[in-house]
Scaffold this motif. Sequence first.
Motif, short mmCIF file in Angstrom:
data_model
loop_
_atom_site.label_atom_id
_atom_site.label_comp_id
_atom_site.label_asym_id
_atom_site.label_seq_id
_atom_site.Cartn_x
_atom_site.Cartn_y
_atom_site.Cartn_z
N TYR A 88 0.83 -1.21 0.00
CA TYR A 88 0.00 0.00 0.00
C TYR A 88 0.87 1.26 0.00
O TYR A 88 0.52 2.26 -0.63
N THR A 92 0.89 4.19 -2.85
CA THR A 92 0.83 5.62 -2.52
C THR A 92 1.98 6.37 -3.17
O THR A 92 1.80 7.49 -3.69
N CYS A 96 1.73 9.42 -5.85
CA CYS A 96 2.46 10.70 -5.68
C CYS A 96 3.39 10.96 -6.85
O CYS A 96 3.48 12.09 -7.35
N VAL A 111 -3.95 12.31 -2.21
CA VAL A 111 -3.07 11.38 -1.49
C VAL A 111 -3.60 11.04 -0.10
O VAL A 111 -3.75 9.85 0.22
N PHE A 114 -6.61 8.85 -0.51
CA PHE A 114 -6.24 7.49 -0.90
C PHE A 114 -5.76 6.70 0.32
O PHE A 114 -6.17 5.56 0.53
N VAL A 115 -4.91 7.30 1.14
CA VAL A 115 -4.40 6.64 2.35
C VAL A 115 -5.56 6.28 3.28
O VAL A 115 -5.62 5.17 3.81
N TRP A 148 2.28 2.23 8.29
CA TRP A 148 2.66 2.76 6.98
C TRP A 148 4.18 2.90 6.87
O TRP A 148 4.79 2.21 6.08
#
Length: 149
Positions: A88, A92, A96, A111, A114-115, A148
């Motif tokens: 993931y 991302t 970007c 962004v 999306f996260v 993350w």
Amino acid sequence: MTKWIDLPPIWLGVFVSLAWVQSARLPVGPGDSAASDLVGGLLVGGGLVLIVLAATEMHRARTTVIPHLVPDALVSTGIFRRSRNPIYLGDTLILCGLIFRWEAWPSLLLVPLFVWLITDRFILSEEDRLRERFGAAFDRYAETTRRWI
């Protein structure tokens, strides 16, 4: 059927498409900047490297990369020592990178959306399945490895 349509690469495609439309219909900036190309390329390349490293590690552990399935192994080696969700994170970075490449600066707002979407639709339920399947081993892993980065 919706489980097979509701996959992270589909969502990445939707967000990438939105950024591309924004860059084509509402261009911002000078366009064709070498710096934007370089940064965008590095981000996309870094994202692809993360995805390949993570998929390789999951393949070694003989577990699934499909988010809706129950995993056969708790993978905490390789790139998974640094991030619980390197695929993931790679997605991302790709988003970007394409936003930078296209100089679609307003699309940077996509962004965090999306996260959030990936976390809400996939990560939280994956973590529940991992906790259910591996119990304290997953809890120890989650304590020492960030979700993350």
